[in-house]
Write an enzyme that holds these catalytic residues in place. Structure first.
Site, PDB file in Angstrom:
ATOM      1  CB  SER A 113      -0.923   0.003   1.228  1.00  6.61           C
ATOM      2  OG  SER A 113      -1.791  -1.113   1.198  1.00  6.61           O
ATOM      3  CG  HIS A 118       7.253  10.135  -9.601  1.00 11.38           C
ATOM      4  ND1 HIS A 118       8.305  10.231  -8.731  1.00 11.38           N
ATOM      5  CD2 HIS A 118       6.715   8.903  -9.425  1.00 11.38           C
ATOM      6  CE1 HIS A 118       8.420   9.092  -8.054  1.00 11.38           C
ATOM      7  NE2 HIS A 118       7.462   8.276  -8.453  1.00 11.38           N
ATOM      8  CB  CYS A 141      -3.572  -4.717  -0.273  1.00 11.12           C
ATOM      9  SG  CYS A 141      -2.674  -4.277   1.230  1.00 11.12           S
TER      10      CYS A 141
END
Length: 263
Positions: A113, A118, A141
């Site tokens: 997780s 970016h 998850c």
């Protein structure tokens, strides 16, 4: 989910949302280019991106374990946040985790997780068009899903083109042992975006339902030239030049949206 699934053991499904936005601008003169860099530094610095990702973490009901961030010269930034579905007891948290509090030394590590961002700046002097891409990944998850953060993410940036991918991987089991490859109904990413937002964009889907793979891309319908200029009034520009700039901006957007060199 209205009718919560009864599972045998832990929910093993991994849900990944990859969200890209493109911000297209016009910066021809040296002054406009300086203003563009200032704009990027303000809108896409690591501090602001960290705040956005922390809010995303709150919205999906997760807890921050670790944050790593970096600004780049002349522009651009990266942020990675390690998250947990449930709050960890303090005695179980790895000492390298900073819980959002920055120390002199931070050791980064990965988990199933996480939230990352970016930025990718690009500029072409021939057309004076600058393109800035923000790439955000939210991987979870268990029961939590990143889909309900889409409206917040779209509203957090100036988005001319948006691409979003959602993928559910793995399987879990119900109490009878039956494999479940999806734990919530899903038809389109667009179903998780406000109608008011969708009205501003042309949107199309490419979905592979058998693989639980969903893709949506969106192109702004009516860009106003003034929004793409830096400290310059659109009325200062001669009509012919205005038309040329508008056409170049639109061509750039269409090619990014299409993923092909059309013009």
């Amino acid at each position: 989910m209205e009718n919560k699934l009864k599972l045998y053991g832990f929910n093993n499904l991994t849900k990944s949302l990859s969200f890209n936005i493109y911000d297209v601008c016009y910066a021809k003169s040296e002054r406009e280019q300086r203003d563009y860099i200032t704009y990027i530094d303000e809108q896409y610095n690591s501090e602001r991106l960290t705040h956005i990702l922390c809010r995303v973490t709150e919205m999906i009901g997760a807890h921050v374990l670790n944050i790593s961030k970096q600004d780049y010269d002349p522009q651009g930034a990266s942020v990675t946040i390690l998250i947990a579905e449930q709050e960890f007891p303090k005695d179980q948290i790895d000492r390298s985790c900073n819980l959002g509090q920055y120390a002199d030394t931070v050791v980064g590590h990965l988990d199933k997780s996480h939230v990352t961002v970016h930025t990718y700046p690009e500029f072409h002097p021939g057309t004076a068009i600058a393109t800035f891409r923000v790439d955000i990944d939210v991987a979870t998850c268990g029961e939590i899903s990143p889909l309900n953060t889409l409206n917040y993410l779209i509203g957090s940036f100036d988005s001319d083109i948006i691409t979003a991918d959602y993928r559910v991987r793995g399987f879990t089991r119900d109490v009878d042992g039956k494999k479940l490859f999806m734990d919530h109904p899903m038809a389109s990413i667009q179903n998780y975006i406000d109608d008011e937002t969708l009205e501003k964009y042309d949107a199309m889907d490419i979905n592979v339902y058998q693989a639980n793979l969903f893709h949506t891309k969106m192109l702004i319908k009516e860009p106003e030239l003034q929004n793409y200029l830096f400290n310059r009034d659109v009325l200062e520009i001669p009509p012919k030049e205005r038309l040329k700039i508008s056409n170049n901006l639109r061509k750039e957007m269409i090619e990014i949206f299409s993923g092909a060199n059309i013009f």
